[in-house]
Design a protein around this motif. Structure first.
Motif, PDB file in Angstrom:
ATOM      1  N   SER A 104       0.673  -1.315   0.021  1.00  0.00           N
ATOM      2  CA  SER A 104       0.008   0.089  -0.067  1.00  0.00           C
ATOM      3  C   SER A 104       0.841   1.143   0.140  1.00  0.00           C
ATOM      4  O   SER A 104       0.601   2.254   0.701  1.00  0.00           O
ATOM      5  N   LYS A 105       1.895   1.237  -0.939  1.00  0.00           N
ATOM      6  CA  LYS A 105       2.800   2.431  -0.901  1.00  0.00           C
ATOM      7  C   LYS A 105       2.558   3.395  -2.219  1.00  0.00           C
ATOM      8  O   LYS A 105       3.233   4.417  -2.558  1.00  0.00           O
ATOM      9  N   LEU A 106       1.445   2.909  -2.882  1.00  0.00           N
ATOM     10  CA  LEU A 106       1.277   3.684  -4.453  1.00  0.00           C
ATOM     11  C   LEU A 106       1.019   5.197  -3.694  1.00  0.00           C
ATOM     12  O   LEU A 106       0.994   5.995  -4.697  1.00  0.00           O
ATOM     13  N   ASP A 107       0.554   5.407  -2.806  1.00  0.00           N
ATOM     14  CA  ASP A 107      -0.075   6.874  -2.371  1.00  0.00           C
ATOM     15  C   ASP A 107       0.991   7.506  -1.606  1.00  0.00           C
ATOM     16  O   ASP A 107       0.653   8.618  -1.259  1.00  0.00           O
ATOM     17  N   ILE A 108       2.230   7.053  -1.236  1.00  0.00           N
ATOM     18  CA  ILE A 108       3.083   7.900  -0.714  1.00  0.00           C
ATOM     19  C   ILE A 108       3.883   8.697  -1.509  1.00  0.00           C
ATOM     20  O   ILE A 108       3.957   8.281  -2.652  1.00  0.00           O
ATOM     21  N   ALA A 109       4.769   9.457  -0.995  1.00  0.00           N
ATOM     22  CA  ALA A 109       5.896  10.142  -1.991  1.00  0.00           C
ATOM     23  C   ALA A 109       6.639   9.434  -2.512  1.00  0.00           C
ATOM     24  O   ALA A 109       6.914   8.482  -1.745  1.00  0.00           O
ATOM     25  N   ARG A 110       6.981   9.607  -3.848  1.00  0.00           N
ATOM     26  CA  ARG A 110       8.065   8.848  -4.566  1.00  0.00           C
ATOM     27  C   ARG A 110       8.985   8.654  -3.877  1.00  0.00           C
ATOM     28  O   ARG A 110       9.669   7.454  -3.969  1.00  0.00           O
ATOM     29  N   ARG A 111       9.652   9.578  -3.357  1.00  0.00           N
ATOM     30  CA  ARG A 111      10.762   9.491  -2.672  1.00  0.00           C
ATOM     31  C   ARG A 111      10.928   8.380  -1.648  1.00  0.00           C
ATOM     32  O   ARG A 111      12.101   7.913  -1.209  1.00  0.00           O
ATOM     33  N   GLN A 112       9.975   8.134  -1.080  1.00  0.00           N
ATOM     34  CA  GLN A 112       9.815   7.169   0.209  1.00  0.00           C
ATOM     35  C   GLN A 112       9.350   5.951  -0.149  1.00  0.00           C
ATOM     36  O   GLN A 112       9.112   4.996   0.791  1.00  0.00           O
ATOM     37  N   ARG A 113       9.089   5.720  -1.397  1.00  0.00           N
ATOM     38  CA  ARG A 113       8.768   4.368  -1.892  1.00  0.00           C
ATOM     39  C   ARG A 113       9.699   3.345  -1.583  1.00  0.00           C
ATOM     40  O   ARG A 113       9.345   2.048  -1.386  1.00  0.00           O
ATOM     41  N   PHE A 114      10.808   3.506  -1.873  1.00  0.00           N
ATOM     42  CA  PHE A 114      11.987   2.648  -1.802  1.00  0.00           C
ATOM     43  C   PHE A 114      13.033   3.007  -1.308  1.00  0.00           C
ATOM     44  O   PHE A 114      13.669   4.147  -0.942  1.00  0.00           O
ATOM     45  N   PRO A 115      13.926   2.047  -0.523  1.00  0.00           N
ATOM     46  CA  PRO A 115      15.122   2.488   0.422  1.00  0.00           C
ATOM     47  C   PRO A 115      16.147   3.064  -0.463  1.00  0.00           C
ATOM     48  O   PRO A 115      16.409   2.742  -1.653  1.00  0.00           O
ATOM     49  N   ASP A 116      17.044   3.660   0.331  1.00  0.00           N
ATOM     50  CA  ASP A 116      18.436   4.180  -0.525  1.00  0.00           C
ATOM     51  C   ASP A 116      19.209   3.149  -0.906  1.00  0.00           C
ATOM     52  O   ASP A 116      19.730   3.386  -2.025  1.00  0.00           O
ATOM     53  N   ARG A 117      19.016   1.988  -0.459  1.00  0.00           N
ATOM     54  CA  ARG A 117      20.161   1.012  -0.936  1.00  0.00           C
ATOM     55  C   ARG A 117      19.594   0.537  -2.263  1.00  0.00           C
ATOM     56  O   ARG A 117      20.601   0.464  -3.126  1.00  0.00           O
ATOM     57  N   CYS A 127       6.651  22.116 -12.889  1.00  0.00           N
ATOM     58  CA  CYS A 127       5.687  22.038 -12.062  1.00  0.00           C
ATOM     59  C   CYS A 127       5.815  23.048 -10.807  1.00  0.00           C
ATOM     60  O   CYS A 127       5.179  22.799  -9.743  1.00  0.00           O
ATOM     61  N   SER A 128       6.555  24.214 -11.185  1.00  0.00           N
ATOM     62  CA  SER A 128       6.544  25.101 -10.030  1.00  0.00           C
ATOM     63  C   SER A 128       7.240  26.440 -10.908  1.00  0.00           C
ATOM     64  O   SER A 128       7.563  26.527 -11.823  1.00  0.00           O
ATOM     65  N   THR A 129       6.465  27.571 -10.321  1.00  0.00           N
ATOM     66  CA  THR A 129       6.681  28.718 -10.986  1.00  0.00           C
ATOM     67  C   THR A 129       8.149  29.344 -10.294  1.00  0.00           C
ATOM     68  O   THR A 129       8.635  30.649 -10.839  1.00  0.00           O
ATOM     69  N   LEU A 130       8.919  28.792  -9.513  1.00  0.00           N
ATOM     70  CA  LEU A 130      10.239  29.208  -9.028  1.00  0.00           C
ATOM     71  C   LEU A 130      11.346  28.937 -10.334  1.00  0.00           C
ATOM     72  O   LEU A 130      10.758  28.528 -11.400  1.00  0.00           O
ATOM     73  N   SER A 131      12.365  29.713 -10.325  1.00  0.00           N
ATOM     74  CA  SER A 131      13.398  29.462 -11.185  1.00  0.00           C
ATOM     75  C   SER A 131      13.747  28.144 -11.138  1.00  0.00           C
ATOM     76  O   SER A 131      13.833  27.336 -10.244  1.00  0.00           O
ATOM     77  N   PRO A 132      14.305  27.784 -12.298  1.00  0.00           N
ATOM     78  CA  PRO A 132      14.525  26.432 -12.747  1.00  0.00           C
ATOM     79  C   PRO A 132      15.740  25.924 -11.688  1.00  0.00           C
ATOM     80  O   PRO A 132      16.735  26.632 -11.461  1.00  0.00           O
ATOM     81  N   PRO A 133      15.762  24.641 -11.363  1.00  0.00           N
ATOM     82  CA  PRO A 133      16.757  24.089 -10.419  1.00  0.00           C
ATOM     83  C   PRO A 133      17.855  23.498 -11.401  1.00  0.00           C
ATOM     84  O   PRO A 133      17.847  23.827 -12.498  1.00  0.00           O
ATOM     85  N   ALA A 134      18.886  23.401 -10.409  1.00  0.00           N
ATOM     86  CA  ALA A 134      20.140  23.025 -11.174  1.00  0.00           C
ATOM     87  C   ALA A 134      20.112  21.666 -11.783  1.00  0.00           C
ATOM     88  O   ALA A 134      20.763  21.359 -12.847  1.00  0.00           O
ATOM     89  N   SER A 135      19.272  20.780 -11.494  1.00  0.00           N
ATOM     90  CA  SER A 135      19.138  19.113 -12.000  1.00  0.00           C
ATOM     91  C   SER A 135      18.437  19.402 -13.366  1.00  0.00           C
ATOM     92  O   SER A 135      17.903  20.372 -13.703  1.00  0.00           O
ATOM     93  N   PRO A 136      18.396  18.309 -14.041  1.00  0.00           N
ATOM     94  CA  PRO A 136      17.940  18.659 -15.288  1.00  0.00           C
ATOM     95  C   PRO A 136      16.274  18.872 -15.369  1.00  0.00           C
ATOM     96  O   PRO A 136      15.865  19.407 -16.241  1.00  0.00           O
ATOM     97  N   SER A 137      15.567  18.317 -14.363  1.00  0.00           N
ATOM     98  CA  SER A 137      14.134  18.631 -14.120  1.00  0.00           C
ATOM     99  C   SER A 137      13.882  18.593 -12.628  1.00  0.00           C
ATOM    100  O   SER A 137      14.529  17.748 -11.988  1.00  0.00           O
ATOM    101  N   PRO A 138      13.049  19.398 -12.375  1.00  0.00           N
ATOM    102  CA  PRO A 138      12.745  19.009 -10.876  1.00  0.00           C
ATOM    103  C   PRO A 138      12.087  18.028 -10.359  1.00  0.00           C
ATOM    104  O   PRO A 138      11.234  17.278 -11.293  1.00  0.00           O
ATOM    105  N   SER A 139      12.183  17.361  -9.332  1.00  0.00           N
ATOM    106  CA  SER A 139      11.863  16.013  -8.787  1.00  0.00           C
ATOM    107  C   SER A 139      10.331  16.322  -8.662  1.00  0.00           C
ATOM    108  O   SER A 139       9.872  17.284  -8.255  1.00  0.00           O
ATOM    109  N   THR A 140       9.694  15.295  -9.121  1.00  0.00           N
ATOM    110  CA  THR A 140       8.117  15.403  -9.260  1.00  0.00           C
ATOM    111  C   THR A 140       7.461  14.429  -8.333  1.00  0.00           C
ATOM    112  O   THR A 140       7.612  13.232  -8.422  1.00  0.00           O
ATOM    113  N   SER A 141       6.920  14.666  -7.169  1.00  0.00           N
ATOM    114  CA  SER A 141       6.417  14.019  -6.289  1.00  0.00           C
ATOM    115  C   SER A 141       5.260  13.337  -6.714  1.00  0.00           C
ATOM    116  O   SER A 141       4.525  14.051  -7.702  1.00  0.00           O
TER     117      SER A 141
END
Length: 1505
Positions: free
Chosen positions: A407-420, A518-532
């Motif tokens: 039941s992790k489909l609804d949580i933030a994408r960054r928290q779906r899988f462990p760092d390892r 997905c944001s009106t802020l200035s573009p980040p340094a990464s190729p594309s902002p991370s999208t939750s």
């Protein structure tokens, strides 16, 4: 039998047709009195699924008594043997040689085999194997393979935890279980492949279960991940290799892909764990028992984490979610630290929290697969790479199941899988990217598959993992490829892989959402902002960067590529490949363009994006495509040109630029900015290329068409206001480039009609037939493999020269074309409808863009230089086959444009006015009523506006007249009735125009309409002669002659004639039409201004042709060129003259009249020299060099065939004006008399009827009184050019003897008594010499005969001509270089052979044996005698030459010819040595003078005019 007791016999034997379905026993017959019987019966059994060790087959042997005796049983058992069905848990199959027991087997025999020597039993033949039987099994339960059996048994033992367990001779205990299990997994590679395939799903399920649930043996967790991964890799690879034919379009094995799709599920039921006595089980949190993170990984893998890592413990994140998680990680970490030297992890229950030793462990398949893949050894890693798609799909499905089950489909994408796991995926992608970059030139097929598999994997990850992380993975892949490109010998194949990768990644269903910021802020340094997951579900179009400048939206700038990462990658790739300075080759062009095209197709067909505002937002992702295509303009296929594919090498602006200015910036493949995976494209998008596009990088027609479709899609869907702001920032050159591109789009998508589609269909079929023919050549060996390989290398294979294979299935040209070539009628109809709709849509998009351009430039100062280009595009779109819908809009735009800017047409460029008149007139003749009414309105308003400006509309009047002349002269399907209706409409407009009723305007319109009606009348006549090319050209010639005092119209008709000649392949005549046009222009330019370097009228052209002088403006009623509307056409200028001369030179070149090219350029060179146009001077001299080289290389002239001439006489009143007219026809080279006779007879037979036309077979003078007045007679004779002796001194070359011809000759043999042929002494000959009114070649292919002269030769003169001809043939054959022995022998045989009828000897005997009585013939007699002297001398030379040429086999033949020659010479001796004494006495001077001309006087001459 289920046991030893007879009652335990099972009814499992299939019965025969006369018995019940299943039986307990079956009998087999034998042959009577056979001491070694054969039991040939086959018995089929249905064995139970749950076999035990007691199940066996019992064989009983009976003796049969054939003679019945009292108290003797019929059947007596004499032996027994058996086969246990199960042994060591395996089904026993195969061939057996069994000993036979005489006695009944003892109790419990079924668990033993007959091979065991049981005590107290008697055996036949001392316990030898005497009974042979074979048992085969067809089972989906029993594997019948020892390796699989062992593996499944061991897994079963683990699941049941039934220790100890006996497996054959080995006792399986907890101590040796781990080793045996690993050994059995390693031995799986030795299993039979067909068995593995049958049990594949079960086998993979068990391996996955061992990975997910590592077994606990004696309290110790056995980590079988590596062994299972190795076994799985090798198994999958083996199946793929051996089942190569069972693959889908992506190269995936169907068996394996169906397993993943239908069978694979994450194991959810945990295996039962044995309870230890006295212990209690505890439920603890699920944890990971994996390899030690610190020691099991190679130290060379630099794994980047998404979060910061604690310094003290690399596996401990600095901010754990809960204390429990931290404790759990510490436990997992310390447990694995202790087992750094072994592959199993052990949890000590005493040391940590007194956890009992019975541990329930569970791993996640995707985590374990990624880890094992990263740390795998070289052999296993290679096997996994071979089938990377399988493991990637397995991981993807495992991740999806895990997210669903937990039941992790609804949580933030960054928290779906462990760092390892994130680290492992990053390391895996990095390693595979490195493999692709390093092995692309060695393992072509593997790298292609690997590249696609990785792309599909990342595509799937975009749906499962943090998108910013996945974008980083994509960027790392691009970096690795870009780094390799710097040193690559064959970059095109690497670029191709990268394009394929981009195309697959970009095929994601949420591609559009992934691209938008997905944001009106200035573009980040990464190729594309991370999208939750929460933000990715928000509206895709709610937030665009508001302050973005319009210009940067049309450039592949850094902000654009950061905000629209994926589309930025794709467009940058396209830009680099299309860059003319880059390495793009044709297959790369096609790949990159089709990738962008398919993306746009998917957007267009997507029901989510039907709203126009949404489409406008999507189009913003592709705005840089517009400048990319504009830069590629020179490389695009020229659709307006009918010649073969070539790049557009010049435009009006590029021609004027300096080719050495070098203002284009070369693309660098290296990284331009940090964090950018592709080289940074130049921001100055519109630096115009100064040199023409290189031929090598020009795009094919298909690629150009696809690219232009994409370009038009963006223009159609982009926001109009945005486009306006962008156009307003462009320079004049850039806008003109855009207009050129729009014009090309109109040409590209012009509707070609159903017939064209049918022709293309037949050509495609022919192409496939050609491919088959080439394949046959290759197979039959008519072309060698070496030539084929060289040819393929020249085509620049994408796989480079390092490829070790000569043929490859997916690259070879012989690949079978699976597309159905022949289309049904319904399909053709559908295709033509689609083609028509596409043409209309493309033209409407172009029209909308033109409106935007006009709207933008009106306010600026650029309108003068841009509006002409806009009108050109409009005119070009009117010229094609357009739908009525488009034309209505187009005429509206045109009227508005002309109304707002009339000075553009009437004060500046005349050419535009001429073109517009031509287009409008063409549509005035349309069969569609609405188109006619619009065209009539436009044409009337054009006249009206011209009148309002200058109080007359002379310019439009002249242009309309010329346009109609041009139209009726060139258009095939011109309808005069429709045009008459339109002219009537225009007249009505003029009569009802109240404002101009009191002006001269209506009267002038009336005059114009009258003139146009007259031209249409000529058109009717032309239509009558449409099928008679000579008559049609004659009529056009007459019309042009009628316009002798109207230079513009005469020029128009001359060009019409040139067009007709070109269509028929008469290039020489077309060239002369153009020369006449140029002479006409030169004559009037000379009247306008006296330029030193311009030709002085027609006189300058007389070296090209003496006919040109008829263009002289010497008549009294010649119009002055200063008058309004006179000489106003585009050709009446210096540039027009140059254009006509260049066209004439090109036509002369096609006609192979290279000498005439020199004369044309003699006129052209002074003009270029005066203008200091060194570029054109260089071009002209280059063309002259080519022409002279061709003349030099074809010095004999026979390589060029200039034409064949025939005299055609017309007799009979049916011919009308042609009656008693004689013409000389010029026909294509090598035309036979029969061909022209057949053509003319067939044509006139169709016209007058078969019975009415007759061909006069001879060439004698025709007596009209003897002809049938109701018939039409044709007399056709072959004629040759005739030259007087003085002419031959000047006409030296082959060209000289075939150019500027006015006199022709034909000969007719006759005798005085009326027969055509007779004996030598009565054979006369009539030479007819014809003179034509003009010299050939002329502007028409038949010319009137104006003078005829006849010369009659007496028999002796005929003999002289014959002997001179023979002597010339001998001389030619003797002096030929290189020598031709066959030709020489043929001529010799005809000269000295004994069997030659009417040969030289007979001629001599007839004419030289006696001195003639008539003194007039003395000189002829003497001349013939001298001819024979020369003839014998030539024969002797020829024999001498032949002797030097022949081989030993022809010596006898040569001696025979020598003997014949000696005989001939002896016979001729007295004849040729006899002199006429009267010729050698001294004569008075005047007598000699008169006698010298005796040859002429003795001939009977008759002249006719």
């Amino acid at each position: 039998m289920a046991a030893e007791d007879p009652s335990q016999a099972l009814q499992v034997i299939f019965g025969k047709s006369s018995c019940s379905e299943f039986m307990q026993e079956a009998y087999t017959p034998i042959i009577y009195h056979n001491k070694s019987p054969e039991f040939y019966e086959e018995i089929k059994m249905k064995i139970p699924a749950n076999l035990t060790d007691n199940h066996h087959l019992l064989f009983t042997f009976y003796h049969i008594s054939c003679q019945t005796k009292q108290n003797t049983p019929l059947e007596t058992p004499v032996g027994y043997t058996w086969i246990p069905l199960m042994q060591h848990g395996r089904l026993r199959t195969g061939s057996f040689s069994l000993p036979v027991s005489v006695e009944k087997p003892p109790p419990s025999y079924s668990v033993l085999t007959p091979d065991v020597q049981l005590p107290g039993m008697k055996w036949v033949d001392n316990h030898k194997g005497v009974f042979n039987v074979e048992v085969t099994a067809a089972s989906s339960v029993h594997t019948q393979d020892p390796h699989l059996d062992k593996f499944f048994t061991l897994v079963y033992v683990l699941e049941e935890y039934s220790f100890p367990f006996r497996l054959k001779d080995v006792i399986i205990t907890e101590a040796n279980m781990e080793g045996e299990l690993k050994a059995s997994m390693a031995a799986l590679r030795g299993a039979l492949l067909d068995t593995c395939v049958r049990f594949l799903h079960q086998l993979l399920n068990k391996l996955i279960q061992l990975i997910v649930y590592p077994p606990v043996i004696a309290g110790q967790i056995v980590n079988l991940g590596r062994a299972a991964f190795e076994a799985m890799s090798l198994l999958v690879n083996q199946i793929h290799k051996n089942l190569e034919g069972n693959q889908d379009q992506h190269g995936r094995n169907n068996l394996l892909s169906s397993y993943i799709h239908y069978c694979f599920r994450l194991p959810t039921a945990e295996p039962p764990i044995p309870q230890t006595a006295g212990k209690q089980s505890y439920d603890i949190p699920m944890q990971y028992a994996t390899l030690s993170r610190t020691t099991a990984r190679p130290s060379s893998l630099h794994l980047a984490r998404s979060k910061s890592i604690s310094n003290s413990n690399p596996d401990l994140a600095s901010s754990p979610v809960s204390p429990d998680e931290e404790v759990q990680r510490i436990i997992g970490s310390k447990a694995s630290d202790r087992s750094c030297n072994r592959m199993s992890a052990f949890l000590d229950s005493v040391a940590l929290f007194s956890v009992p030793p019975r541990q329930i462990t569970k791993k996640l398949l995707h985590e374990e697969l990624s880890l094992q893949w990263v740390v795998s050894s070289s052999t296993v890693r290679e096997a996994a790479l071979q089938q990377a798609w399988f493991f990637f799909q397995l991981m993807t499905k495992s991740m999806s199941h895990h997210l669903f089950l937990s039941s992790k489909l609804d949580i933030a994408r960054r928290q779906r899988f462990p760092d390892r796991f994130v680290d492992d995926v990053a390391a895996l992608v990095c390693a595979i990217s490195a493999d692709i970059a390093s092995r692309y030139h060695k393992d072509v097929e593997l790298v292609e598959r690997l590249n696609s598999s990785l792309a599909f994997f990342l595509n799937d990850l975009l749906s499962l993992m943090d998108r910013g992380f996945v974008f980083n993975l994509i960027r790392s892949y691009y970096k690795q490829i870009a780094n390799k490109l710097q040193t690559s010998q064959n970059p095109s194949s690497l670029i191709a892989l990268r394009v394929d990768f981009s195309r697959i990644v970009c095929s994601h269903e949420h591609y559009v959402i992934l691209n938008l910021p997905c944001s009106t802020l200035s573009p980040p340094a990464s190729p594309s902002p991370s999208t939750s997951s929460t933000t990715s579900q928000s509206s895709a179009f709610s937030s665009m960067v508001q302050d973005q400048r319009v210009a940067t939206m049309f450039e592949l700038s850094v902000p654009f590529r950061q905000q629209h990462f994926l589309s930025g990658l794709m467009l940058t790739e396209l830009s680099l490949i299309l860059d003319p300075e880059g390495e793009g080759v044709s297959f790369l062009h096609k790949k990159a363009i089709s990738a962008v095209h398919s993306l746009l197709c998917s957007h267009d067909a997507d029901p989510r994006y039907t709203d126009p505002q949404v489409r406008a937002h999507i189009a913003q992702l592709y705005l840089p495509l517009i400048p990319i295509v504009m830069e590629t303009f020179h490389q695009l296929h020229d659709f307006s040109d009918s010649s073969p594919a070539r790049g557009r090498h010049s435009t009006a602006h590029a021609d004027d630029a300096d080719p050495d200015s070098g203002s284009t910036i070369s693309q660098s493949v290296a990284m331009a900015i940090a964090g950018s995976p592709l080289p940074h494209v130049k921001t100055n998008q519109f630096v115009l290329p100064t040199a023409a596009g290189r031929q090598s990088s020009s795009l094919s027609a298909d690629c150009s068409r696809t690219l232009l479709v994409s370009f038009l899609w963006v223009l159609k869907n982009a926001d109009a206001a945005l486009l306006e702001r962008w156009v307003s920032d462009l320079s004049v050159l850039q806008i003109n480039r855009l207009l050129d591109l729009l014009l090309l789009c109109v040409s590209c998508f012009e509707y070609k009609g159903k017939k064209s589609l049918e022709r293309i269909n037949s050509l495609t079929f022919k192409k496939s037939q050609d491919m088959k023919a080439r394949l046959e050549e290759a197979i039959l060996g008519t072309i060698g493999a070496r030539q084929e390989m060289v040819r393929r290398c020249r085509e620049r294979s994408p796989y480079g020269s390092q490829e070790n294979v000569r043929w490859r299935k997916n690259v070879t040209h012989w690949r079978q074309n699976t597309d159905r070539v022949d289309k049904t009628k319904a399909e053709m109809e559908q295709e033509s409808v689609v083609d028509g709709n596409l043409a209309t849509e493309a033209s409407l998009v172009v029209l909308d863009t033109l409106e935007i351009v006009v709207k933008t430039v009106v306010a600026s100062e650029l309108k003068e230089s841009v509006l002409g280009g806009v009108l050109r595009v409009l005119l070009h779109s009117m010229a094609g086959n357009q739908s009525a819908l488009f034309l209505q809009h187009c005429f509206t735009t045109q009227r508005a444009l002309v109304f707002k800017f009339p000075e553009m047409l009437f004060e500046e460029d005349t050419e535009l006015c001429a073109d517009l008149c031509l287009r409008l007139l063409r549509h005035c003749g349309s069969s569609v009523g609405s188109v006619r009414s619009h065209a009539s309105a436009s044409l009337y308003l054009l006249m009206r506006q011209n009148f309002e400006i200058g109080n007359n509309f002379a310019r439009v009047k002249m242009q309309v007249t010329m346009s109609l002349s041009s139209l009726v002269g060139t258009s095939q399907n011109f309808n005069e009735d429709h045009l008459r209706h339109s002219l009537k409409t225009i007249l009505t407009y003029a009569e009802e125009d109240l404002e101009l009723r009191d002006t001269p305007f209506p009267e002038q319109v009336q005059d114009l309409v009258f003139n146009l009606h007259m031209i249409l009348t000529d058109t009717v006549k032309m239509k009558e002669h449409q099928q008679d090319p000579e008559m049609l050209i004659d009529l056009m010639y007459r019309i042009a002659k009628g316009y002798q005092n109207s230079p513009d119209l005469r020029l128009t008709w001359l060009q019409n004639m040139a067009g007709k000649h070109s269509e028929r392949g008469n290039h020489a005549e077309a060239a002369h039409c153009l020369v006449h046009s140029a002479a006409l222009v030169a004559e009037y330019l000379n009247m306008l201004e006296d330029c030193r370097y311009l030709p002085i009228g027609c006189v300058t052209f007389q070296n090209i042709s003496s006919n040109v002088l008829e263009e002289s403006a010497v008549s009294d009623d010649v119009l002055s060129p200063e008058e309004e509307g006179i000489c106003a056409g585009k050709y009446f200028s210096e540039s027009g003259l140059v254009g006509l001369l260049e066209q004439a030179a090109a036509s002369f070149n096609m006609a192979a009249m290279y000498e005439a090219i020199n004369e044309v350029y003699k006129i052209l060179l002074p003009i270029h020299e005066a203008n200091r146009d060194f570029k054109k001077l260089a071009t002209v001299h280059g063309k002259l060099q080519d022409a002279f080289n061709k003349v030099y290389n074809q010095s004999s002239g026979w390589e060029r065939m200039f034409g064949t001439y025939f005299r055609v006489g017309f007799y009979g009143c049916r011919f009308g004006d042609l009656d008693e007219q004689e013409f000389v026809y010029k026909e294509p080279s090598i035309t036979k008399l029969a061909e022209i006779s057949h053509r003319l007879e067939e044509f006139y037979s169709e016209k007058f009827g078969d019975e009415a036309v007759e061909i006069i077979k001879d060439s004698n003078p025709v007596d009209k009184n003897k002809l049938d007045p109701n018939k039409a007679y044709l007399q056709i004779t072959y004629v040759e050019p005739y030259f007087d002796t003085y002419e031959l001194k000047e006409r030296i070359t082959y060209f000289d003897k075939n150019y500027n011809l006015r006199t022709f000759m034909y000969c007719t043999p006759f005798t005085l008594d009326g027969r055509a042929h007779g004996d030598l002494n009565e054979q006369y000959k009539r030479k007819s010499i014809l003179t034509t009114s003009h010299a050939f070649p002329y502007i028409k292919t038949r010319i009137n005969v104006i003078h005829k002269e006849e010369i009659i030769l007496v028999p002796m003169e005929v003999a002289i001509e014959d002997m001179q001809k023979k002597t010339q043939e001998l001389a030619f054959a003797t002096n030929q270089d290189p020598a031709d022995a066959k030709m020489l022998q043929m001529v010799l045989q005809g000269s000295v052979g004994t069997t030659v009828n009417q040969g030289p000897l007979e001629v001599a005997q007839v004419f030289l044996s006696d001195i003639p009585d008539d003194p007039k013939l003395f000189r002829h007699h003497n001349k013939l005698r001298l001819c024979f002297k020369d003839f014998t001398k030539r024969c002797e030379d020829a024999l001498r030459k032949n002797k030097a040429l022949i081989g030993p086999d022809q010596k006898e033949y040569h001696r025979e010819m020598e003997r014949n020659y000696i005989k001939l010479k002896e016979a001729l001796g007295p004849l040729i040595n006899r002199k006429i004494p009267q010729l050698y006495r001294s004569l008075p001077v005047q007598t000699t003078q008169t006698q010298r001309n005796s040859y002429s006087r003795s001939s009977l001459r008759r002249g006719e005019c």
